[in-house]
Scaffold this motif. Structure first.
Motif, PDB file in Angstrom:
ATOM      1  N   THR A 228      -2.179   4.973   1.883  1.00 14.70           N
ATOM      2  CA  THR A 228      -3.511   5.476   1.578  1.00 14.70           C
ATOM      3  C   THR A 228      -4.013   5.031   0.216  1.00 14.70           C
ATOM      4  O   THR A 228      -4.995   5.566  -0.267  1.00 14.70           O
ATOM      5  CB  THR A 228      -3.520   7.009   1.626  1.00 14.70           C
ATOM      6  N   GLU A 229      -3.349   4.064  -0.392  1.00 12.00           N
ATOM      7  CA  GLU A 229      -3.858   3.539  -1.656  1.00 12.00           C
ATOM      8  C   GLU A 229      -3.560   2.056  -1.733  1.00 12.00           C
ATOM      9  O   GLU A 229      -2.490   1.605  -1.355  1.00 12.00           O
ATOM     10  CB  GLU A 229      -3.241   4.265  -2.857  1.00 12.00           C
ATOM     11  N   TRP A 230      -4.503   1.291  -2.246  1.00 10.93           N
ATOM     12  CA  TRP A 230      -4.377  -0.160  -2.294  1.00 10.93           C
ATOM     13  C   TRP A 230      -3.697  -0.589  -3.588  1.00 10.93           C
ATOM     14  O   TRP A 230      -4.134  -0.242  -4.669  1.00 10.93           O
ATOM     15  CB  TRP A 230      -5.757  -0.799  -2.218  1.00 10.93           C
ATOM     16  N   THR A 231      -2.588  -1.330  -3.486  1.00 12.69           N
ATOM     17  CA  THR A 231      -1.921  -1.868  -4.670  1.00 12.69           C
ATOM     18  C   THR A 231      -1.546  -3.313  -4.404  1.00 12.69           C
ATOM     19  O   THR A 231      -1.780  -3.840  -3.315  1.00 12.69           O
ATOM     20  CB  THR A 231      -0.635  -1.085  -5.008  1.00 12.69           C
TER      21      THR A 231
ATOM     22  N   LEU B  69       0.841  -1.177   0.000  1.00 11.45           N
ATOM     23  CA  LEU B  69       0.000   0.000   0.000  1.00 11.45           C
ATOM     24  C   LEU B  69       0.873   1.223   0.000  1.00 11.45           C
ATOM     25  O   LEU B  69       1.630   1.438   0.919  1.00 11.45           O
ATOM     26  CB  LEU B  69      -0.859  -0.065   1.239  1.00 11.45           C
ATOM     27  N   ASP B  70       0.816   1.990  -1.048  1.00 10.05           N
ATOM     28  CA  ASP B  70       1.679   3.152  -1.185  1.00 10.05           C
ATOM     29  C   ASP B  70       0.958   4.412  -0.748  1.00 10.05           C
ATOM     30  O   ASP B  70      -0.199   4.595  -1.072  1.00 10.05           O
ATOM     31  CB  ASP B  70       2.124   3.336  -2.638  1.00 10.05           C
ATOM     32  N   LEU B  71       1.676   5.271  -0.062  1.00 12.59           N
ATOM     33  CA  LEU B  71       1.105   6.581   0.256  1.00 12.59           C
ATOM     34  C   LEU B  71       1.263   7.433  -0.983  1.00 12.59           C
ATOM     35  O   LEU B  71       2.251   8.086  -1.202  1.00 12.59           O
ATOM     36  CB  LEU B  71       1.827   7.227   1.427  1.00 12.59           C
ATOM     37  N   VAL B  72       0.256   7.401  -1.848  1.00 10.67           N
ATOM     38  CA  VAL B  72       0.355   8.081  -3.124  1.00 10.67           C
ATOM     39  C   VAL B  72      -0.162   9.491  -3.002  1.00 10.67           C
ATOM     40  O   VAL B  72      -1.262   9.716  -2.548  1.00 10.67           O
ATOM     41  CB  VAL B  72      -0.427   7.330  -4.207  1.00 10.67           C
ATOM     42  N   LEU B  73       0.643  10.423  -3.464  1.00  9.91           N
ATOM     43  CA  LEU B  73       0.315  11.832  -3.400  1.00  9.91           C
ATOM     44  C   LEU B  73       0.433  12.394  -4.812  1.00  9.91           C
ATOM     45  O   LEU B  73       0.764  11.683  -5.739  1.00  9.91           O
ATOM     46  CB  LEU B  73       1.263  12.504  -2.403  1.00  9.91           C
ATOM     47  N   PRO B  74       0.182  13.668  -5.012  1.00 12.56           N
ATOM     48  CA  PRO B  74       0.097  14.177  -6.371  1.00 12.56           C
ATOM     49  C   PRO B  74       1.335  13.873  -7.189  1.00 12.56           C
ATOM     50  O   PRO B  74       2.449  14.141  -6.780  1.00 12.56           O
ATOM     51  CB  PRO B  74      -0.058  15.683  -6.187  1.00 12.56           C
ATOM     52  N   PRO B  75       1.178  13.312  -8.381  1.00  8.82           N
ATOM     53  CA  PRO B  75       2.327  12.937  -9.191  1.00  8.82           C
ATOM     54  C   PRO B  75       3.116  14.135  -9.662  1.00  8.82           C
ATOM     55  O   PRO B  75       2.570  15.174  -9.934  1.00  8.82           O
ATOM     56  CB  PRO B  75       1.703  12.192 -10.366  1.00  8.82           C
ATOM     57  N   GLU B  76       4.424  13.946  -9.806  1.00  9.43           N
ATOM     58  CA  GLU B  76       5.291  15.003 -10.302  1.00  9.43           C
ATOM     59  C   GLU B  76       5.590  14.758 -11.775  1.00  9.43           C
ATOM     60  O   GLU B  76       5.584  13.638 -12.251  1.00  9.43           O
ATOM     61  CB  GLU B  76       6.604  15.019  -9.524  1.00  9.43           C
ATOM     62  N   GLN B  77       5.846  15.811 -12.500  1.00 12.24           N
ATOM     63  CA  GLN B  77       6.207  15.697 -13.901  1.00 12.24           C
ATOM     64  C   GLN B  77       7.625  15.165 -14.009  1.00 12.24           C
ATOM     65  O   GLN B  77       8.512  15.591 -13.290  1.00 12.24           O
ATOM     66  CB  GLN B  77       6.119  17.055 -14.587  1.00 12.24           C
ATOM     67  N   ILE B  78       7.839  14.243 -14.910  1.00 12.23           N
ATOM     68  CA  ILE B  78       9.158  13.660 -15.116  1.00 12.23           C
ATOM     69  C   ILE B  78       9.814  14.345 -16.311  1.00 12.23           C
ATOM     70  O   ILE B  78       9.160  14.548 -17.323  1.00 12.23           O
ATOM     71  CB  ILE B  78       9.040  12.151 -15.380  1.00 12.23           C
TER      72      ILE B  78
ATOM     73  N   ARG C 213     -13.414  11.016  -1.247  1.00 11.46           N
ATOM     74  CA  ARG C 213     -12.916  10.939  -2.625  1.00 11.46           C
ATOM     75  C   ARG C 213     -13.864  10.120  -3.497  1.00 11.46           C
ATOM     76  O   ARG C 213     -14.088  10.440  -4.665  1.00 11.46           O
ATOM     77  CB  ARG C 213     -11.516  10.324  -2.639  1.00 11.46           C
ATOM     78  N   ILE C 214     -14.431   9.055  -2.941  1.00 11.64           N
ATOM     79  CA  ILE C 214     -15.395   8.247  -3.702  1.00 11.64           C
ATOM     80  C   ILE C 214     -16.647   9.063  -3.997  1.00 11.64           C
ATOM     81  O   ILE C 214     -17.199   9.008  -5.103  1.00 11.64           O
ATOM     82  CB  ILE C 214     -15.737   6.962  -2.926  1.00 11.64           C
ATOM     83  N   ILE C 215     -17.109   9.840  -3.008  1.00 18.26           N
ATOM     84  CA  ILE C 215     -18.272  10.705  -3.232  1.00 18.26           C
ATOM     85  C   ILE C 215     -17.946  11.730  -4.314  1.00 18.26           C
ATOM     86  O   ILE C 215     -18.777  12.026  -5.184  1.00 18.26           O
ATOM     87  CB  ILE C 215     -18.681  11.421  -1.924  1.00 18.26           C
ATOM     88  N   HIS C 216     -16.738  12.267  -4.291  1.00 16.08           N
ATOM     89  CA  HIS C 216     -16.307  13.214  -5.323  1.00 16.08           C
ATOM     90  C   HIS C 216     -16.375  12.567  -6.712  1.00 16.08           C
ATOM     91  O   HIS C 216     -16.849  13.193  -7.674  1.00 16.08           O
ATOM     92  CB  HIS C 216     -14.877  13.671  -5.008  1.00 16.08           C
ATOM     93  N   LYS C 217     -15.912  11.328  -6.820  1.00 16.21           N
ATOM     94  CA  LYS C 217     -15.989  10.624  -8.102  1.00 16.21           C
ATOM     95  C   LYS C 217     -17.442  10.349  -8.482  1.00 16.21           C
ATOM     96  O   LYS C 217     -17.820  10.401  -9.649  1.00 16.21           O
ATOM     97  CB  LYS C 217     -15.216   9.300  -8.016  1.00 16.21           C
TER      98      LYS C 217
ATOM     99  N   PHE D 203     -10.894   1.636   7.273  1.00 17.85           N
ATOM    100  CA  PHE D 203      -9.980   2.302   6.349  1.00 17.85           C
ATOM    101  C   PHE D 203      -9.552   1.346   5.237  1.00 17.85           C
ATOM    102  O   PHE D 203      -9.492   1.719   4.055  1.00 17.85           O
ATOM    103  CB  PHE D 203      -8.762   2.810   7.114  1.00 17.85           C
ATOM    104  N   GLU D 204      -9.271   0.113   5.609  1.00 14.25           N
ATOM    105  CA  GLU D 204      -8.869  -0.892   4.621  1.00 14.25           C
ATOM    106  C   GLU D 204      -9.985  -1.120   3.605  1.00 14.25           C
ATOM    107  O   GLU D 204      -9.742  -1.156   2.390  1.00 14.25           O
ATOM    108  CB  GLU D 204      -8.526  -2.206   5.323  1.00 14.25           C
ATOM    109  N   ALA D 205     -11.215  -1.267   4.088  1.00 11.83           N
ATOM    110  CA  ALA D 205     -12.350  -1.467   3.183  1.00 11.83           C
ATOM    111  C   ALA D 205     -12.523  -0.263   2.258  1.00 11.83           C
ATOM    112  O   ALA D 205     -12.830  -0.403   1.070  1.00 11.83           O
ATOM    113  CB  ALA D 205     -13.620  -1.706   3.986  1.00 11.83           C
ATOM    114  N   ALA D 206     -12.306   0.932   2.808  1.00 12.51           N
ATOM    115  CA  ALA D 206     -12.486   2.152   2.010  1.00 12.51           C
ATOM    116  C   ALA D 206     -11.466   2.246   0.891  1.00 12.51           C
ATOM    117  O   ALA D 206     -11.816   2.585  -0.249  1.00 12.51           O
ATOM    118  CB  ALA D 206     -12.396   3.377   2.919  1.00 12.51           C
ATOM    119  N   ILE D 207     -10.195   1.943   1.165  1.00 18.77           N
ATOM    120  CA  ILE D 207      -9.190   2.082   0.110  1.00 18.77           C
ATOM    121  C   ILE D 207      -9.339   0.981  -0.942  1.00 18.77           C
ATOM    122  O   ILE D 207      -9.028   1.193  -2.112  1.00 18.77           O
ATOM    123  CB  ILE D 207      -7.756   2.119   0.682  1.00 18.77           C
TER     124      ILE D 207
END
Length: 736
Positions: free
Chosen positions: A271-274, A3-12, A384-388, A312-316
């Protein structure tokens, strides 16, 4: 699974395939990817699900120091088992209260019932795709597992139950393990045809279901039996036939892998499931990834109760499902997202009420920590799910429902505050364009239209007054206010005047080049390289070549150079000890960098550093950090080690000192929102007579500036840095 703590991606930084980089003719940094390019994370995932494929040499070097001796039969652990055990030991030492007695028994079986080879096999399969079957005779870890069949049997024992046997394997899963030639042989027996595996598997499934143990005899369907008179189940028949080819198969138990996935969730504060795991630990141990030295202080109340963790696990997991469905964007996938949204919404409302009560009861000194810990509340993910879901409501033109949900999102101020500006924008748009037609109250069409335009105006005003509405959204809200006031015929003296907030515009220039293909959706436009007419390049590279001809050095880096400078200049401040922000030894930044608390928590240190930069000490700071970390190439968010130190020193000397301090202050205050949006090209001139920097945003005919880009242009221009909007135009048609 990790599970990665994924935050806004940066430009490469984009690398030109047609031309290598040279210092004199500066273009892009060399191409090999580094950890600092990835999205800021507690973990830095590698490209493959099995890290041995990408880093085998480094892993083997580590393993050779600890490998077991086959001659003497003595065993030592492997890097994979070490990494796995590190997560388990850390979590059980500090947060064992999150697990039940039954789960503790599973951990005990892992330690006591699994020998080294079985542990190694479990961890290696855990790192690979979850819920997948494997052919045992295809599994090969010769340096660590001498008897693969025996290791598999240990995992599959009933008293261990870490893996499933092939008694429960389905025809489809088994067919997927066969090669194309093997599958064709089975299909031939079933009189099935197909040109690829997918077609053959589909035909085989259809044949097994259609026959269902029936044979046509004399024009009638009758049950089929073998030569001994036993009833023949055709699906079982094909499964047995395929198992004869594959040999025994193994799959990890879903219950056990879910449990160990939960352990990794707790360990990494994710905060993200992988489906990746342990990558960072392994790469760190092999010295493929080196992290800064800092004091790790794990927070025991990230998940105060087991229920909070499970929620939290169910949510992600649900969030990951929604993200996968939205990638397809079919009507069926959107309907599924809508169903998830409707099921989630009542639960989200209850969680928001709970957070409101807790916030009101919290002491003032607890508020800063509470704001940080909300990221690990299931309601944060559900928001975030409600936002989607709001997006999907709009796709299905359910504007009334969408409007009410947006009102509810804006009524709470606890979760996903960075999205509030977008919610105001969408709410105002719906009120202006749709709500009058949906309003069932009495009144003429003209009166209802005016009523809802006034509501849209009030929404925009509230958005501008909301301190949680980021500046990125102000430009759009201001434009809508001016349009609504005009339509409502608001007297001039009562209209808003946004002259003082009007964004500065860049200077404009046009660069002509030879375009090699016509613009097409989904296809990159290619241009002739002015410096090498036999080569093709991107539009940014074409413009960069023109700038070079004018004496500029530069990169097509989309802000990477600015983020790299920030990482150098604030290295020690980023890793300054504060409670709750360093939860593992594998972080590239403090966990609060992307929150509003980062700047005020370090205000004294940050302000002192900004003064140093404004006074011209940036070159010294950059050189000191580079010398301390160059050998290890320490992983720090935004820091790209491919930039030469000589280039960086020239850049900080060319960059106006006050302007560099201003840019750094913006990133300190709003790294999440401002980590992207910088212009495409960064250029500088370093000479005895003149030293200057230039940012250039490259746009083709139909491109428009985003709000984030406009804001960066405004900041840079206001700080005294030259910014150009460079329009690329074709000077002749595509050659035949």
């Amino acid at each position: 699974m990790t599970l990665d703590l994924v935050l806004p991606p940066e430009q490469i930084p984009q690398t030109s395939p047609s031309r290598p980089n040279k210092r004199v003719k500066t273009s892009n940094p060399p191409s090999p990817a580094t950890a600092s390019e990835t999205a800021p994370s507690l973990e830095i995932p590698v490209a493959s699900s099995d890290t041995d494929s990408d880093d085998s040499a480094a892993v083997r070097k580590y393993e050779n120091q600890r490998k077991r001796s086959l001659e003497t039969g003595t065993f030592t652990s492997s890097i994979y088992v070490d990494a796995f055990n590190l997560t388990l030991d850390t979590v059980l030492r500090e947060e064992a209260y999150l697990f039940t007695e039954e789960e503790a028994a599973v951990f005990a079986r892992y330690r006591q019932s699994l020998g080294y080879e079985a542990q190694h096999l479990y961890v290696r399969l855990f790192l690979r795709k979850t819920n997948a079957w494997f052919r045992i005779n295809k599994l090969q870890y010769p340096h660590d597992i001498a008897d693969m069949a025996a290791a598999c049997k240990v995992l599959q024992r009933k008293d261990v139950a870490f893996a499933d046997t092939d008694r429960d394997i389905t025809l489809e899963a088994l067919a997927g393990l066969l090669s194309l030639e093997e599958l064709k042989a089975v299909a031939k027996d079933a009189k099935c045809t197909g040109s690829n595996k997918a077609q053959l598997i589909s035909a085989l499934k259809l044949a097994s279901r259609a026959q269902g143990g029936l044979q046509a005899r004399g024009g009638q369907l009758k049950l089929s039996f073998d030569h001994k008179g036993n009833y023949v189940n055709r699906e079982d028949h094909y499964v047995k036939k395929m198992l004869a080819i594959t040999g025994p198969c193994i799959r990890l138990s879903e219950l056990v892998t879910t449990l160990f996935g939960r352990v990794h969730l707790v360990f990494y504060r994710s905060t993200e499931w992988t489906e990746k795991s342990l990558s960072t630990v392994i790469l760190s141990r092999t010295q493929k990834r080196n992290f800064p030295p800092y004091i790790v202080s794990r927070t025991s109340n990230i998940f105060p109760t087991r229920k909070a963790l499970l929620d939290f696990e169910a949510a992600i997991k649900l969030q990951a499902e929604v993200d996968d469905l939205l990638e397809a964007l079919t009507e069926g996938s959107l309907l599924k997202v809508l169903g998830i949204f409707e099921e989630t919404y009542p639960l989200w409302e209850e969680l928001v009420k709970e957070e409101a009560a807790k916030t009101q009861a919290a002491e003032p000194e607890e508020m800063m920590e509470r704001i940080y810990l909300r990221r690990f509340n299931a309601a944060w993910v559900y928001t975030r799910i409600i936002h989607k879901g709001v997006h999907v409501l709009g796709r299905f033109k359910q504007f009334n429902r969408e409007h009410s949900v947006l009102c509810a999102l804006l009524a709470q101020k606890y979760f996903q505050p960075a999205r509030r500006g977008g919610w105001y924008q969408r709410k105002a748009l719906i009120e202006e364009n749709y709500m009058a037609g949906l309003d069932s109250t009495a009144g003429s069409k003209e009166a209802l239209t005016r009523k809802w335009r006034k509501a849209a105006l009030a929404t925009c005003e509230a958005g501008l007054q909301d301190p949680q509405t980021h500046l990125i959204f102000h430009h759009d809200l201001e434009k809508r206010i001016m349009k609504l006031e005009s339509r409502l015929r608001v007297p001039k003296r009562e209209q808003h005047d946004f002259g003082h907030t009007r964004l500065r515009k860049p200077s404009e220039r046009v660069i002509f080049g030879v375009r090699l293909n016509l613009p097409e959706v989904g296809r990159k436009t290619l241009w002739r390289d002015p410096e090498d007419t036999s080569s093709e390049c991107s539009v940014e590279e074409m413009c960069l070549s023109v700038y070079r001809a004018e004496g500029w050095k530069g990169f097509h880096c989309e802000g990477s150079i600015v983020r790299t400078l920030f990482a150098y200049l604030f290295f020690d401040i980023l890793f300054l000890y504060l409670p709750n922000v360093f939860e593992t030894e594998f972080q590239t930044c403090p966990l609060d960098l992307f929150t509003d608390s980062f700047y005020p928590a370090r205000a004294s240190e940050i302000n002192h550093r900004l003064v140093e930069i404004a006074n011209g000490h940036a070159k010294r700071i950059v050189r000191d950090v580079w010398e301390r970390n160059r050998e290890r190439e320490t992983c720090v968010i935004g820091l790209d080690w491919r930039y030469a130190i000589e280039d960086l020193e020239e850049i900080v000397e060319c960059f106006p000192h006050d302007a560099l301090a201003t840019v750094c202050k913006v990133l300190c205050q709003e790294y999440r929102q401002r980590g992207s949006g910088l212009p495409d090209l960064f250029l500088w001139k370093y000479g005895d007579d003149a030293r200057e920097v230039l940012f250039s945003e490259v746009k083709s005919e139909n491109d428009r500036l985003s709000d984030t880009q406009r804001l960066w242009i405004h900041v840079l221009s206001g700080a005294g840095v030259k910014v150009e909007l460079c329009s690329a135009r074709a000077k002749k048609e595509v050659e035949e």
